[in-house]
Design a protein around this motif. Structure first.
Motif, PDB file in Angstrom:
ATOM      1  N   ILE A  46      -8.518 -34.294 -21.914  1.00 20.18           N
ATOM      2  CA  ILE A  46      -8.276 -34.152 -23.356  1.00 20.18           C
ATOM      3  C   ILE A  46      -9.574 -34.394 -24.124  1.00 20.18           C
ATOM      4  N   GLY A  47     -10.346 -35.389 -23.700  1.00 21.05           N
ATOM      5  CA  GLY A  47     -11.595 -35.705 -24.384  1.00 21.05           C
ATOM      6  C   GLY A  47     -12.654 -34.626 -24.256  1.00 21.05           C
ATOM      7  N   LYS A  48     -12.555 -33.793 -23.227  1.00 21.54           N
ATOM      8  CA  LYS A  48     -13.534 -32.731 -23.029  1.00 21.54           C
ATOM      9  C   LYS A  48     -13.300 -31.528 -23.944  1.00 21.54           C
ATOM     10  N   ASP A  49     -12.140 -31.440 -24.559  1.00 17.08           N
ATOM     11  CA  ASP A  49     -11.792 -30.293 -25.401  1.00 17.08           C
ATOM     12  C   ASP A  49     -12.379 -30.484 -26.796  1.00 17.08           C
ATOM     13  N   PRO A  50     -13.400 -29.691 -27.183  1.00 12.81           N
ATOM     14  CA  PRO A  50     -14.021 -29.878 -28.500  1.00 12.81           C
ATOM     15  C   PRO A  50     -13.135 -29.424 -29.666  1.00 12.81           C
ATOM     16  N   MET A  51     -12.215 -28.520 -29.427  1.00 13.34           N
ATOM     17  CA  MET A  51     -11.352 -28.017 -30.494  1.00 13.34           C
ATOM     18  C   MET A  51     -10.203 -28.982 -30.803  1.00 13.34           C
ATOM     19  N   LEU A  52      -9.989 -29.931 -29.933  1.00 11.41           N
ATOM     20  CA  LEU A  52      -8.873 -30.846 -30.118  1.00 11.41           C
ATOM     21  C   LEU A  52      -9.034 -31.697 -31.366  1.00 11.41           C
ATOM     22  N   TYR A  53     -10.246 -32.094 -31.656  1.00 10.99           N
ATOM     23  CA  TYR A  53     -10.474 -32.964 -32.813  1.00 10.99           C
ATOM     24  C   TYR A  53     -10.147 -32.270 -34.128  1.00 10.99           C
ATOM     25  N   THR A  54     -10.296 -30.955 -34.181  1.00 11.85           N
ATOM     26  CA  THR A  54      -9.957 -30.236 -35.413  1.00 11.85           C
ATOM     27  C   THR A  54      -8.451 -30.019 -35.556  1.00 11.85           C
ATOM     28  N   LYS A  55      -7.749 -29.991 -34.436  1.00 15.06           N
ATOM     29  CA  LYS A  55      -6.312 -29.734 -34.471  1.00 15.06           C
ATOM     30  C   LYS A  55      -5.481 -31.015 -34.459  1.00 15.06           C
ATOM     31  N   ILE A  56      -6.108 -32.164 -34.342  1.00 20.07           N
ATOM     32  CA  ILE A  56      -5.400 -33.412 -34.116  1.00 20.07           C
ATOM     33  C   ILE A  56      -4.473 -33.790 -35.275  1.00 20.07           C
ATOM     34  N   SER A  57      -4.837 -33.463 -36.502  1.00 19.97           N
ATOM     35  CA  SER A  57      -3.968 -33.839 -37.626  1.00 19.97           C
ATOM     36  C   SER A  57      -2.653 -33.072 -37.592  1.00 19.97           C
ATOM     37  N   GLY A  58      -2.712 -31.806 -37.253  1.00 20.52           N
ATOM     38  CA  GLY A  58      -1.475 -31.022 -37.137  1.00 20.52           C
ATOM     39  C   GLY A  58      -0.612 -31.497 -35.986  1.00 20.52           C
ATOM     40  N   PHE A  59      -1.269 -31.873 -34.906  1.00 18.22           N
ATOM     41  CA  PHE A  59      -0.535 -32.392 -33.755  1.00 18.22           C
ATOM     42  C   PHE A  59       0.137 -33.714 -34.085  1.00 18.22           C
ATOM     43  N   GLY A  60      -0.516 -34.529 -34.875  1.00 18.48           N
ATOM     44  CA  GLY A  60       0.012 -35.859 -35.183  1.00 18.48           C
ATOM     45  C   GLY A  60       1.348 -35.809 -35.891  1.00 18.48           C
ATOM     46  N   ILE A  61       1.454 -34.978 -36.902  1.00 22.06           N
ATOM     47  CA  ILE A  61       2.706 -34.870 -37.663  1.00 22.06           C
ATOM     48  C   ILE A  61       3.801 -34.269 -36.788  1.00 22.06           C
ATOM     49  N   GLN A  62       3.441 -33.252 -36.034  1.00 23.70           N
ATOM     50  CA  GLN A  62       4.410 -32.611 -35.156  1.00 23.70           C
ATOM     51  C   GLN A  62       4.866 -33.574 -34.057  1.00 23.70           C
ATOM     52  N   ALA A  63       3.934 -34.299 -33.477  1.00 20.65           N
ATOM     53  CA  ALA A  63       4.275 -35.256 -32.417  1.00 20.65           C
ATOM     54  C   ALA A  63       5.138 -36.384 -32.958  1.00 20.65           C
ATOM     55  N   LEU A  64       4.854 -36.833 -34.155  1.00 22.62           N
ATOM     56  CA  LEU A  64       5.659 -37.884 -34.767  1.00 22.62           C
ATOM     57  C   LEU A  64       7.094 -37.418 -34.979  1.00 22.62           C
ATOM     58  N   ALA A  65       7.251 -36.206 -35.439  1.00 20.39           N
ATOM     59  CA  ALA A  65       8.598 -35.672 -35.662  1.00 20.39           C
ATOM     60  C   ALA A  65       9.354 -35.509 -34.344  1.00 20.39           C
ATOM     61  N   ILE A  66       8.691 -34.946 -33.351  1.00 22.65           N
ATOM     62  CA  ILE A  66       9.346 -34.725 -32.059  1.00 22.65           C
ATOM     63  C   ILE A  66       9.708 -36.049 -31.405  1.00 22.65           C
ATOM     64  N   SER A  67       8.785 -36.997 -31.403  1.00 26.30           N
ATOM     65  CA  SER A  67       9.074 -38.279 -30.767  1.00 26.30           C
ATOM     66  C   SER A  67      10.143 -39.045 -31.529  1.00 26.30           C
ATOM     67  N   GLY A  68      10.124 -38.982 -32.837  1.00 17.66           N
ATOM     68  CA  GLY A  68      11.143 -39.661 -33.630  1.00 17.66           C
ATOM     69  C   GLY A  68      12.534 -39.118 -33.355  1.00 17.66           C
TER      70      GLY A  68
END
Length: 89
Positions: A46-68
């Motif tokens: 995961i740390g090797k993916d440079p595009m992950l840092y730009t997409k992390i905010s969108g993932f955070g909200i989606q992950a929070l909803a799914i996990s909740g």
């Protein structure tokens, strides 16, 4: 695929041969080590993916909803099963 099957069969044979006084402790320690190694290497990939840092905010909200929702409906299912079967262990 055959490698996984061979590792599985080897594990079954090792478990049969090791079964004894220390097998439970050995199993717990080896399982913990393997889970920690798996998490470490997942973090590295995961740390090797440079595009992950730009997409992390969108993932955070989606992950929070799914996990909740997952936690909520898991608790709801457990309570429903307890009420249907009438058993509390």
């Amino acid at each position: 695929m055959i490698e996984y099957l061979l590792f599985f069969i080897t594990g079954i044979c090792a478990g049969y041969l090791i079964s004894g006084k220390y097998s439970n402790k050995l199993q717990k320690v080896s399982l913990n080590i393997s889970i920690l190694l798996l998490l470490f290497f997942m973090g590295v990939s995961i740390g090797k993916d440079p595009m992950l840092y730009t997409k992390i905010s969108g993932f955070g909200i989606q992950a929070l909803a799914i996990s909740g929702f997952s936690i909520f409906f898991s608790i709801l299912a457990v309570l429903l099963i307890i009420n249907i079967t009438g058993s509390k262990k």
